[in-house]
Design an enzyme around this catalytic site. Structure first.
Site, PDB file in Angstrom:
ATOM      1  N   GLU A  18      16.343   3.570   2.528  1.00  0.00           N
ATOM      2  CA  GLU A  18      15.214   3.590   3.299  1.00  0.00           C
ATOM      3  C   GLU A  18      15.611   2.311   4.396  1.00  0.00           C
ATOM      4  O   GLU A  18      15.540   1.209   3.959  1.00  0.00           O
ATOM      5  CB  GLU A  18      13.942   3.432   2.584  1.00  0.00           C
ATOM      6  CG  GLU A  18      12.802   3.545   3.598  1.00  0.00           C
ATOM      7  CD  GLU A  18      11.594   3.266   2.921  1.00  0.00           C
ATOM      8  OE1 GLU A  18      11.136   4.377   2.267  1.00  0.00           O
ATOM      9  OE2 GLU A  18      10.780   2.179   2.967  1.00  0.00           O
ATOM     10  N   THR A  49      11.531   4.769   8.029  1.00  0.00           N
ATOM     11  CA  THR A  49      10.092   4.962   8.150  1.00  0.00           C
ATOM     12  C   THR A  49       9.483   5.069   9.342  1.00  0.00           C
ATOM     13  O   THR A  49      10.017   4.970  10.378  1.00  0.00           O
ATOM     14  CB  THR A  49       9.576   3.679   7.531  1.00  0.00           C
ATOM     15  OG1 THR A  49       9.578   2.440   8.060  1.00  0.00           O
ATOM     16  CG2 THR A  49       9.917   3.489   6.116  1.00  0.00           C
ATOM     17  N   HIS A  78      10.738   9.870   8.569  1.00  0.00           N
ATOM     18  CA  HIS A  78       9.470   9.972   8.051  1.00  0.00           C
ATOM     19  C   HIS A  78       8.489  10.370   9.223  1.00  0.00           C
ATOM     20  O   HIS A  78       8.723   9.948  10.435  1.00  0.00           O
ATOM     21  CB  HIS A  78       9.017   8.619   7.600  1.00  0.00           C
ATOM     22  CG  HIS A  78       9.815   8.106   6.332  1.00  0.00           C
ATOM     23  ND1 HIS A  78       9.313   7.150   5.434  1.00  0.00           N
ATOM     24  CD2 HIS A  78      11.073   8.208   5.844  1.00  0.00           C
ATOM     25  CE1 HIS A  78      10.028   6.872   4.319  1.00  0.00           C
ATOM     26  NE2 HIS A  78      11.161   7.533   4.738  1.00  0.00           N
ATOM     27  N   HIS A 153      -2.047   7.039  -6.363  1.00  0.00           N
ATOM     28  CA  HIS A 153      -2.334   6.428  -4.918  1.00  0.00           C
ATOM     29  C   HIS A 153      -3.218   5.607  -5.257  1.00  0.00           C
ATOM     30  O   HIS A 153      -4.345   5.705  -5.857  1.00  0.00           O
ATOM     31  CB  HIS A 153      -2.206   7.443  -4.122  1.00  0.00           C
ATOM     32  CG  HIS A 153      -2.602   7.089  -2.566  1.00  0.00           C
ATOM     33  ND1 HIS A 153      -3.857   6.772  -2.188  1.00  0.00           N
ATOM     34  CD2 HIS A 153      -1.958   6.886  -1.719  1.00  0.00           C
ATOM     35  CE1 HIS A 153      -3.604   6.090  -1.034  1.00  0.00           C
ATOM     36  NE2 HIS A 153      -2.357   6.344  -0.561  1.00  0.00           N
ATOM     37  N   ASP A 162      -4.197  12.998  -8.904  1.00  0.00           N
ATOM     38  CA  ASP A 162      -3.448  12.443  -7.953  1.00  0.00           C
ATOM     39  C   ASP A 162      -2.171  13.543  -8.114  1.00  0.00           C
ATOM     40  O   ASP A 162      -1.524  13.875  -7.142  1.00  0.00           O
ATOM     41  CB  ASP A 162      -2.807  10.980  -8.551  1.00  0.00           C
ATOM     42  CG  ASP A 162      -1.961  10.269  -7.649  1.00  0.00           C
ATOM     43  OD1 ASP A 162      -2.617   9.816  -6.335  1.00  0.00           O
ATOM     44  OD2 ASP A 162      -0.795  10.371  -7.758  1.00  0.00           O
TER      45      ASP A 162
END
Ligand code: FAD
Length: 306
Positions: A18, A49, A78, A153, A162
């Site tokens: 990432e 991101t 993203h 989360h 979740d």
């Protein structure tokens, strides 16, 4: 992305990395250095991101497009719903498609500057990532991944809800999820079990674990900020022991222990059949490269012009 997952012919499992959008020209140069290093390690994909600020957003879209066009790296962009109308979201997806990007990691995003601040939907935007997954899938032939949360989360009331929200995103058309980073592999394994128990088909879609090698006590702060949770006490004890009691942290020792911890987590995940290891790099190749080297991944020779 999903076609890249699972064991390779030599038995190794793929990894991915990432990146974050660079803030300035120096940051952009650093990102490119890291991207070129990682190219030689053949990641399954790289992801970029998506942040909150306007000018950063423009740069993000430009740099992500360049990564897709000018490198051999399969690039995942993203996309977040924060402060965007549906029309804007459609046009961003269009800009990515123009650069040949067909893989999107679809997220709701967090309110700028505060992971746990009140979420306010754009008046003409979407409420949940699930809605954004549907929107993107309706736009055409895109491959969509979503976020999953081994410890839940931070806004979710309980792990069962979740898990249901994750499964809803998968039912809406997401093909896989990438987890929030964690430092206890048991959390990943329990998420995997919960997802399959919730829906044996959708819940069995690949869950890619996210790791971050700790290189200093400052990166611990960043990790806590990113995952909204403290690191396990035994991990912190090892890092603090390495840092020592002196006025200055023993950075070399902290870094060594941080790489060791990430390697141990990765080894356990490989043994447990994780489909890929996704590394947060903060746009540096060195620490992730060391973890990969510990795991036996090798680089291709540097190209002649490098
Ligand atoms: P959602 O799935 O919409 O969930 C948001 C909240 O709503 C959760 O509490 C969920 O449990 C709840 N919820 C979901 N559906 C429902 C429903 N139907 N009814 C009631 N409640 C519901 N942020 C960025 O800004 N940029 C990035 O690039 C980025 N990349 C990330 C990458 C990964 C791998 C991960 C794990 C996170 C990333 N994030 C990023 C952070 C992410 O945007 C935040 O964690 C955000 O708060 C949640 O996003 P989501 O897509 O999971 O949202």
């Amino acid at each position: 992305v999903v076609q890249q997952l699972g064991p390779r012919p030599d038995g190794s499992i793929p990894f991915s990395v990432e990146f974050n959008p660079p803030r300035d020209a120096a940051g952009e140069a650093r990102l490119w250095r890291a991207a070129r290093e990682f190219e030689r390690l053949h990641p399954a994909f790289v992801s970029m991101t998506y942040g909150a600020g306007g000018s950063t957003r423009d740069r993000t879209i430009r740099v992500t497009g360049q990564l897709a066009r000018e490198t051999t790296l399969l690039t995942v962009a993203h996309l977040t719903a924060v402060d965007h109308s549906v029309a804007e979201l459609r046009s961003i997806v269009g800009a990515y498609a123009d650069s040949g990007i067909r893989n999107l990691l679809v997220l709701r995003g967090d309110p700028p500057g505060d992971v746990l601040g009140d979420w306010v939907k754009h008046p003409e935007g979407v409420e949940y990532a699930e809605d954004l997954v549907r929107m993107v899938r309706d736009l055409g032939d895109f491959h969509v991944g979503v976020a999953s949360f081994p410890q839940g989360h931070p806004r979710s009331d309980n792990l069962d809800d979740d898990t249901r929200y994750l499964v809803a995103k998968l039912r809406a058309g997401a093909e896989y999820s990438i987890t929030q980073m964690f430092f206890d592999p048991e959390h990943y394994l329990r998420l995997r079990d919960r997802a399959i128990a919730c829906d044996p088909v959708e819940g069995a879609k690949p869950i890619i674990p996210e790791l971050m090698p700790i290189t200093s006590l400052r990166t611990v702060e960043r990790a806590v900020e990113l995952c909204g949770r403290p690191l396990p006490a035994r991990v912190m004890e090892r890092l603090h022991r390495a840092a020592g009691d002196g006025p200055e942290e023993n950075r070399a020792a902290v870094r060594e222990v941080g790489i060791e911890i990430a390697t141990e987590i990765a080894e356990r995940l490989i043994a447990e059949g994780a489909p890929c290891l996704h590394f947060i790099t903060l746009n540096f190749a060195k620490a992730t490269g060391e973890v990969l080297a510990n795991l036996g991944y090798t680089m291709s020779p540097a190209p002649a012009h490098a």
